[in-house]
Scaffold this motif. Structure first.
Motif, PDB file in Angstrom:
ATOM      1  N   ARG A   1       2.560 -89.156  23.098  1.00  0.00           N
ATOM      2  CA  ARG A   1       3.174 -88.128  22.111  1.00  0.00           C
ATOM      3  C   ARG A   1       2.643 -88.764  20.901  1.00  0.00           C
ATOM      4  N   ASP A   2       3.546 -89.968  20.873  1.00  0.00           N
ATOM      5  CA  ASP A   2       3.634 -90.574  19.551  1.00  0.00           C
ATOM      6  C   ASP A   2       1.982 -91.357  18.704  1.00  0.00           C
TER       7      ASP A   2
ATOM      8  N   ILE B   1      -0.527 -89.772  19.858  1.00  0.00           N
ATOM      9  CA  ILE B   1      -1.913 -88.784  19.629  1.00  0.00           C
ATOM     10  C   ILE B   1      -1.094 -88.402  17.939  1.00  0.00           C
ATOM     11  N   LEU B   2      -0.708 -88.447  18.015  1.00  0.00           N
ATOM     12  CA  LEU B   2       0.464 -87.295  16.560  1.00  0.00           C
ATOM     13  C   LEU B   2      -0.169 -88.017  15.311  1.00  0.00           C
ATOM     14  N   ARG B   3      -0.301 -89.725  15.656  1.00  0.00           N
ATOM     15  CA  ARG B   3      -0.232 -90.180  14.628  1.00  0.00           C
ATOM     16  C   ARG B   3      -2.025 -90.308  13.908  1.00  0.00           C
TER      17      ARG B   3
ATOM     18  N   LEU C   1      -3.403 -87.828  14.896  1.00  0.00           N
ATOM     19  CA  LEU C   1      -4.014 -86.474  13.994  1.00  0.00           C
ATOM     20  C   LEU C   1      -3.342 -86.649  13.169  1.00  0.00           C
ATOM     21  N   VAL C   2      -2.653 -87.668  12.275  1.00  0.00           N
ATOM     22  CA  VAL C   2      -2.285 -87.423  11.268  1.00  0.00           C
ATOM     23  C   VAL C   2      -3.135 -88.197  10.299  1.00  0.00           C
TER      24      VAL C   2
ATOM     25  N   GLN D   1      -4.998 -96.436  18.836  1.00  0.00           N
ATOM     26  CA  GLN D   1      -4.453 -95.582  19.005  1.00  0.00           C
ATOM     27  C   GLN D   1      -4.669 -95.487  20.659  1.00  0.00           C
TER      28      GLN D   1
END
Length: 249
Positions: free
Chosen positions: A21-22, A24-26, A28-29, A94
Motif C-alpha cells: 500500500r505504501d 503504491i501511494l508513493r 501515485l504521489v 517502488q
C-alpha cells in the motif's frame, strides 16, 4: 542456492500488504507531483506532440476540436499520460523495492541492469516513433487525401492515435529484454532463438506493416530496428546463458 543468499527475513502477510500500500501511494504521489508541475505547460506539451502532423498540413488546414470540452480535456489527458511516462523510473523503483527483499543476490545482480535497460529502451522506442515514424506516417496520410478534401484532424482523435503508437513502439523496443529474460528463465536458449531468426524477421515486417503506412520504406524503418534489437537480445543472451551454466556448475 541456499536461503542464506536472501538478504531480508520473511515478513508477515499484513506487513507485506502494508508495504505494498505504501509503495503504491508513493508512486501515485510521484505521478501527481509531476502532473502538477507539468499542467501549467499542458498546451505547450500538446503543441509539441502535435508538431509532426501540423508541420505537414496543407496551407490553410488546421487541427480542430469537435467536442465542447476537448480544448481542455485533451491537453489534460496528455499531461497526465506524460506525468506517468516521466515517473516510470520512480514507479519501477517502488516495485523493485517491494520485490527485491525476496530475491536471491544473483537474481538482483541480473534484475537491476534489466530494469534500467527496459526503461531506456521504452523511452527510445517512444522517441523513435516521434522523430522517425510520425513524420513518415503523417506525410503519407496528408498526401493521399482526395482532391478538394481539407484535412482538419480532431485534436482528441490525434492524441488517441499517437498514444497508441507511443505505447506500441515502446513495447516493441523491449524485444532484447524479452529475449534475455526467456534465456535466463530457461524457457529457451540463444541457439534456439537464432535458429528461429527467419520467422522473427518475417514477424518484424508483419508488425511493421500493421503499424506503418503501406510502403516498403516506412515498414522497413520499424522492422529493421526490431530485427537488430532481437539480434542484440540473442547476443547478450549468450552471455547470460554462459553465466547461468557457470553458476549452476
Amino acid at each position: 542456492m541456499s536461503e542464506a543468499d536472501i538478504d531480508d527475513q520473511p515478513l508477515p502477510l499484513v506487513a507485506h500488504l502494508t508495504e505494498l500500500r505504501d509503495r503504491i501511494l508513493r508512486a501515485l504521489v510521484a505521478v501527481l507531483v509531476v502532473f502538477i508541475c507539468l499542467f501549467p505547460f499542458a498546451n505547450e506539451i500538446y503543441t509539441f506532440v502535435s508538431e509532426p502532423l501540423r508541420a505537414l498540413l496543407p496551407e490553410g488546414a488546421t487541427m480542430i476540436a469537435t467536442e465542447v470540452a476537448s480544448p481542455f480535456l485533451t491537453p489534460f489527458k496528455l499531461t497526465l499520460v506524460t506525468a506517468v511516462f516521466a515517473a516510470i523510473p520512480y514507479i519501477l523503483y517502488q516495485i523493485w523495492s517491494f520485490v527485491a527483499p525476496g530475491m536471491y543476490k544473483h537474481e538482483k545482480r541480473f534484475a537491476i541492469p534489466m530494469l534500467v535497460s527496459s526503461i531506456a529502451l521504452f523511452y527510445a522506442g517512444a522517441a523513435f516513433a516521434y522523430f522517425v515514424v510520425f513524420p513518415l506516417i503523417f506525410a503519407f496520410f496528408t498526401s493521399v487525401g482526395p482532391e478538394g478534401i481539407t484535412i482538419m484532424t480532431d485534436i482528441n482523435s490525434y492524441l488517441n492515435f499517437v498514444l497508441k503508437l507511443f505505447f506500441a513502439f515502446g513495447v516493441a523496443f523491449e524485444i532484447p529484454i524479452a529475449a534475455i529474460i526467456m534465456i535466463w528463465a530457461g524457457i529457451t536458449d540463444a541457439d534456439t532463438l537464432a535458429r528461429k531468426r527467419p520467422y522473427i524477421i518475417v514477424g518484424c515486417f508483419i508488425f511493421g506493416m500493421l503499424l506503418t503506412p503501406p510502403d516498403v520504406i516506412s515498414q522497413s524503418l520499424l522492422a529493421i530496428p526490431m530485427w537488430i534489437l532481437f539480434e542484440f537480445g540473442v547476443f547478450f543472451g549468450r552471455f547470460v546463458q554462459k553465466r547461468e551454466e557457470v553458476d549452476s556448475a
